[in-house]
Enzyme design. Structure first.
Site, mmCIF file in Angstrom:
data_model
loop_
_atom_site.group_PDB
_atom_site.id
_atom_site.type_symbol
_atom_site.label_atom_id
_atom_site.label_comp_id
_atom_site.label_asym_id
_atom_site.label_seq_id
_atom_site.Cartn_x
_atom_site.Cartn_y
_atom_site.Cartn_z
ATOM 1 N N TRP A 167 -5.824 -28.939 0.755
ATOM 2 C CA TRP A 167 -5.158 -30.084 1.674
ATOM 3 C C TRP A 167 -3.629 -30.108 1.315
ATOM 4 O O TRP A 167 -2.945 -30.918 2.211
ATOM 5 C CB TRP A 167 -5.689 -31.435 1.392
ATOM 6 N N LYS A 191 -12.548 -22.441 6.183
ATOM 7 C CA LYS A 191 -13.070 -23.847 5.983
ATOM 8 C C LYS A 191 -11.933 -24.500 5.420
ATOM 9 O O LYS A 191 -11.660 -24.481 4.144
ATOM 10 C CB LYS A 191 -14.248 -23.676 4.703
ATOM 11 N N SER A 245 -7.884 -25.604 -6.652
ATOM 12 C CA SER A 245 -7.677 -25.774 -8.162
ATOM 13 C C SER A 245 -8.419 -24.691 -8.955
ATOM 14 O O SER A 245 -9.282 -23.901 -8.558
ATOM 15 C CB SER A 245 -8.346 -26.976 -8.422
ATOM 16 N N TYR A 255 -20.164 -17.288 -7.197
ATOM 17 C CA TYR A 255 -20.985 -17.243 -6.001
ATOM 18 C C TYR A 255 -21.073 -15.587 -5.561
ATOM 19 O O TYR A 255 -21.885 -15.365 -5.222
ATOM 20 C CB TYR A 255 -20.117 -17.837 -4.976
ATOM 21 N N GLU A 267 -5.971 -18.159 -5.324
ATOM 22 C CA GLU A 267 -4.655 -18.738 -5.723
ATOM 23 C C GLU A 267 -4.547 -20.049 -6.289
ATOM 24 O O GLU A 267 -5.298 -20.991 -5.573
ATOM 25 C CB GLU A 267 -3.806 -18.700 -4.386
ATOM 26 N N CYS A 302 1.271 -26.736 -5.826
ATOM 27 C CA CYS A 302 0.760 -25.673 -7.039
ATOM 28 C C CYS A 302 2.236 -25.130 -7.549
ATOM 29 O O CYS A 302 1.838 -25.015 -9.037
ATOM 30 C CB CYS A 302 0.163 -24.570 -6.527
ATOM 31 N N GLU A 401 -2.388 -30.138 -14.913
ATOM 32 C CA GLU A 401 -1.868 -30.181 -13.566
ATOM 33 C C GLU A 401 -1.975 -31.609 -13.075
ATOM 34 O O GLU A 401 -3.125 -31.994 -12.814
ATOM 35 C CB GLU A 401 -2.609 -29.260 -12.433
HETATM 36 P P1 TAP Z 1 -9.946 -27.915 -4.524
HETATM 37 O O1 TAP Z 1 -10.720 -29.043 -5.043
HETATM 38 O O2 TAP Z 1 -9.922 -26.750 -5.567
HETATM 39 O O3 TAP Z 1 -10.291 -27.582 -3.042
HETATM 40 C C1 TAP Z 1 -10.098 -26.411 -2.394
HETATM 41 C C2 TAP Z 1 -11.032 -26.254 -1.282
HETATM 42 O O4 TAP Z 1 -12.039 -25.896 -2.209
HETATM 43 C C3 TAP Z 1 -11.121 -27.309 -0.450
HETATM 44 O O5 TAP Z 1 -11.663 -26.833 0.985
HETATM 45 C C4 TAP Z 1 -12.403 -27.657 -1.040
HETATM 46 O O6 TAP Z 1 -13.254 -28.482 -0.105
HETATM 47 C C5 TAP Z 1 -13.195 -26.476 -1.605
HETATM 48 N N1 TAP Z 1 -14.287 -26.552 -2.591
HETATM 49 C C6 TAP Z 1 -14.289 -27.787 -3.363
HETATM 50 N N2 TAP Z 1 -15.413 -27.787 -4.305
HETATM 51 C C7 TAP Z 1 -16.072 -26.527 -4.013
HETATM 52 C C8 TAP Z 1 -17.376 -25.831 -4.238
HETATM 53 N N3 TAP Z 1 -17.986 -26.307 -5.193
HETATM 54 N N4 TAP Z 1 -17.565 -24.735 -3.685
HETATM 55 C C9 TAP Z 1 -16.710 -24.474 -2.677
HETATM 56 N N5 TAP Z 1 -15.775 -24.747 -2.227
HETATM 57 C C10 TAP Z 1 -15.310 -25.993 -2.807
HETATM 58 O O7 TAP Z 1 -8.307 -28.254 -4.406
HETATM 59 P P2 TAP Z 1 -7.470 -29.229 -3.655
HETATM 60 O O8 TAP Z 1 -7.825 -30.541 -4.356
HETATM 61 O O9 TAP Z 1 -7.776 -29.019 -2.293
HETATM 62 O O10 TAP Z 1 -5.942 -28.942 -3.913
HETATM 63 C C11 TAP Z 1 -5.257 -29.039 -5.049
HETATM 64 C C12 TAP Z 1 -5.286 -28.088 -6.041
HETATM 65 O O11 TAP Z 1 -4.928 -26.720 -5.534
HETATM 66 C C13 TAP Z 1 -4.473 -28.081 -7.127
HETATM 67 O O12 TAP Z 1 -4.811 -27.916 -8.286
HETATM 68 C C14 TAP Z 1 -3.337 -26.870 -6.726
HETATM 69 O O13 TAP Z 1 -2.706 -26.425 -7.883
HETATM 70 C C15 TAP Z 1 -4.337 -25.822 -6.194
HETATM 71 N N6 TAP Z 1 -3.385 -25.437 -5.032
HETATM 72 C C16 TAP Z 1 -2.855 -23.924 -5.629
HETATM 73 C C17 TAP Z 1 -2.101 -23.314 -4.681
HETATM 74 C C18 TAP Z 1 -1.831 -21.665 -4.825
HETATM 75 S S1 TAP Z 1 -1.115 -20.949 -3.867
HETATM 76 N N7 TAP Z 1 -2.028 -21.513 -6.104
HETATM 77 C C19 TAP Z 1 -1.628 -23.727 -3.385
HETATM 78 C C20 TAP Z 1 -2.164 -25.068 -3.058
HETATM 79 C C21 TAP Z 1 -3.123 -25.667 -4.045
HETATM 80 P P3 TAP Z 1 -13.360 -30.213 0.083
HETATM 81 O O14 TAP Z 1 -12.773 -30.263 1.345
HETATM 82 O O15 TAP Z 1 -14.912 -30.646 0.044
HETATM 83 O O16 TAP Z 1 -12.864 -30.671 -0.998
#
Ligand code: TAP
Length: 499
Positions: A167, A191, A245, A255, A267, A302, A401
């Site tokens: 997000w 997604k 994350s 999976y 990433e 991130c 983080e």
């Molecule tokens: P996540 O909770 O990891 O969610 C990312 C995506 O994964 C969302 O679309 C989420 O769906 C989906 N997801 C969650 N649980 C899942 C599961 N059990 N199976 C399959 N998909 C699942 O991350 P966030 O909260 O959106 O973003 C924050 C995190 O992303 C931070 O830790 C940040 O560091 C990391 N991030 C990393 C980068 C790079 S480039 N390394 C860039 C941006 C962010 P939902 O919509 O249901 O939650």
């Protein structure tokens, strides 16, 4: 943009028509179950739209559409220069609708609309253009063989790519993946995060307008555990690209192992150091970059520079300059001119950040700026820029983080100690270093185990350079640059015996 050229985003927001349906095979459709979920504006807690809650059946339909599009070659076999034109048209359409998309991104995510306009959207456009322009300029190889043999090493598309998006930079990350995925001739099912589906859906509409054939790009909004998991486990998804994350990233490896061994590209998170050496004389540019590192995008970045490693002799002087500069980053309404720190993504995340701040205090950290929720009366989720002194690298706020505007200051004595602390983390996404000494710049940048090291700036570079993490910050490849094309292609050897 001058104040009188700046659109009145608040009134534009009231006029928006928001589409919330999934986009499958070139059509907007409700979820097969008919279910919807609500997406909320984190700056005021109000509902923005009802969005289709995609689940296994919707993912199956989208993957079937993507597979059919891939197999009949409507995109993959289109002449490269035609594909290039279509992708460039998409970039142009994003640019033509830049204010609307920036506004949608800001409303859904809480980030300042001016940041979305100046950073997220230009980044999105650039990703699409850069990879589009590469389409008809990449050559394959002929290997050195005896004269009666022709051996080709060719790059072929991997097939159907599933993309699970976070997000924090929704549209920019979508484009970072769509650019090379489409350049390679693949199809994609996206997604978006449940908190920020709106720009992905609007983007899909522009995909159709650009003339990219139905089925090539599909968007299935929904929840991670259902729609995200269904993509991760789908037998007809050939590659799964994920940004988010580290915790959720691990699931995709599981999976893949339990389904079709699809290629997985992750990433993930970071805990990036910003190292300031005592040879720095001008703190002005340094504190500006430190602020960009931890306050830009509310710290929901991130590669945020969340650990400030400062050489002991200059610590107090640098921290005074940090505090003075961070005070100029105004927290406020994301649609208002001059706002630098907007709303956090959701209430739960805000409380998570406040809990980290509390834990920092409990473990002996000393707050020298901020530390509180602010603007509660708006109904939104805001935390002020926060700086801790007296942190050591074993404290929770230095190890985990936080994903918020919270900077932890850790002093060091020698270059070797700085390198040791910088590398003492499970992450390895990025680092920045501030020094006037060329030798130190070279030594430290080579010694740090991270995917990107910036010297005298905070930056992730542009499309021409790879982006991704060492250690638990990444897996399986690199985004951006030509390396991104490798992620979404297969290498085939063709060995021909001439008789
Ligand atoms: P996540 O909770 O990891 O969610 C990312 C995506 O994964 C969302 O679309 C989420 O769906 C989906 N997801 C969650 N649980 C899942 C599961 N059990 N199976 C399959 N998909 C699942 O991350 P966030 O909260 O959106 O973003 C924050 C995190 O992303 C931070 O830790 C940040 O560091 C990391 N991030 C990393 C980068 C790079 S480039 N390394 C860039 C941006 C962010 P939902 O919509 O249901 O939650």
């Amino acid at each position: 943009m001058s104040e009188n050229q700046r659109p009145n985003f608040a009134s534009r927001a009231n006029e928006l028509t928001i589409e919330g349906r999934a986009f499958i095979n070139g059509q907007f459709v409700p979820a097969a179950s008919g279910k919807t979920f609500k997406t909320v504006n984190p700056a005021n807690g109000k509902i923005l739209a009802d969005v289709a809650e995609g689940d296994v059946e919707d993912v199956n339909r989208a993957v079937a559409a993507a597979k059919a599009a891939f197999e009949d070659g409507r995109w993959a076999k289109m002449a490269p220069k035609e594909r290039k034109r279509a992708l460039l048209r998409l970039a142009d359409l994003v640019e033509a609708n830049i204010e609307e998309l920036a506004l949608l991104e800001s409303l859904d995510n809480g980030k300042p609309v001016d940041d979305a306009l100046a950073a997220d959207l230009p980044d999105c456009i650039e990703s699409l253009r850069w990879h589009a322009e590469a389409i008809d300029k990449l050559y394959d190889q002929v290997s050195p063989t005896p004269g009666d043999i022709v051996s080709l090493v060719v790059r072929e598309p991997i097939g159907v790519v599933g993309a699970v998006i976070p997000w924090n930079f929704p549209l920019a990350i979508i484009a970072m993946k769509v650019g090379p995925v489409l350049a390679g001739g693949n199809s994609i099912v996206i997604k978006p995060a449940e908190q920020t589906p709106l720009t992905a859906i609007r983007f899909a509409e522009l995909v159709a307008e650009a003339g990219i054939p139905p089925g090539v790009v599909n968007v299935v909004p929904g929840f991670g555990e259902t729609a995200g998991q269904a993509l991760g486990r789908h037998m007809d998804v050939d590659c799964l690209t994920f940004t988010g994350s580290t915790e959720v990233g691990r699931y995709f490896l599981k999976y893949a192992a339990e389904s079709n061994l699809k290629r997985v590209i992750l990433e993930l998170g970071g805990k990036s150091p910003a190292i300031v050496m005592d040879d720095v004389t001008d703190f002005g540019p340094v504190v500006e970059q430190l602020a960009m590192g931890i306050l830009f995008s509310q710290g929901e970045n991130c590669s945020a520079g969340s650990r400030l490693l400062v050489q002991e002799g200059i610590k107090d002087k640098l921290l005074s300059a940090v505090v003075e500069h961070f005070r100029t980053w105004r927290v406020g309404d994301p649609l208002a001119a001059g706002t630098k720190v907007g709303a956090l993504i959701e209430e739960k995340h805000m409380h998570r950040i406040l809990d980290y701040i509390e834990s920092g205090k409990q473990e002996g950290g000393r707050i020298i700026l901020g530390g509180n929720r602010v603007l509660q009366e708006t109904g939104g989720f805001f935390v002020e820029p926060t700086v801790f002194d007296n942190v050591n690298n074993s404290m929770k706020i230095a190890r985990e983080e936080i994903f918020g505007p919270v900077l932890s200051t850790i002093p060091f004595r020698t270059v070797e100690e700085a390198i040791q602390i910088a590398n003492d983390t499970p992450y390895g996404l990025a680092a920045s270093l501030y020094t006037n000494n060329l030798h130190t710049a070279h030594k430290v940048s080579r010694a740090i185990r991270a995917g990107t090291v910036s010297v005298n700036c905070f930056s992730e570079g542009d499309q021409s350079v790879p982006f991704g993490g060492f250690k638990q910050s990444g897996f399986g490849g690199r985004e951006k640059s030509f390396l991104a094309h490798d992620q979404y292609s297969q290498v085939k050897t063709i060995w021909m015996q001439l008789r």
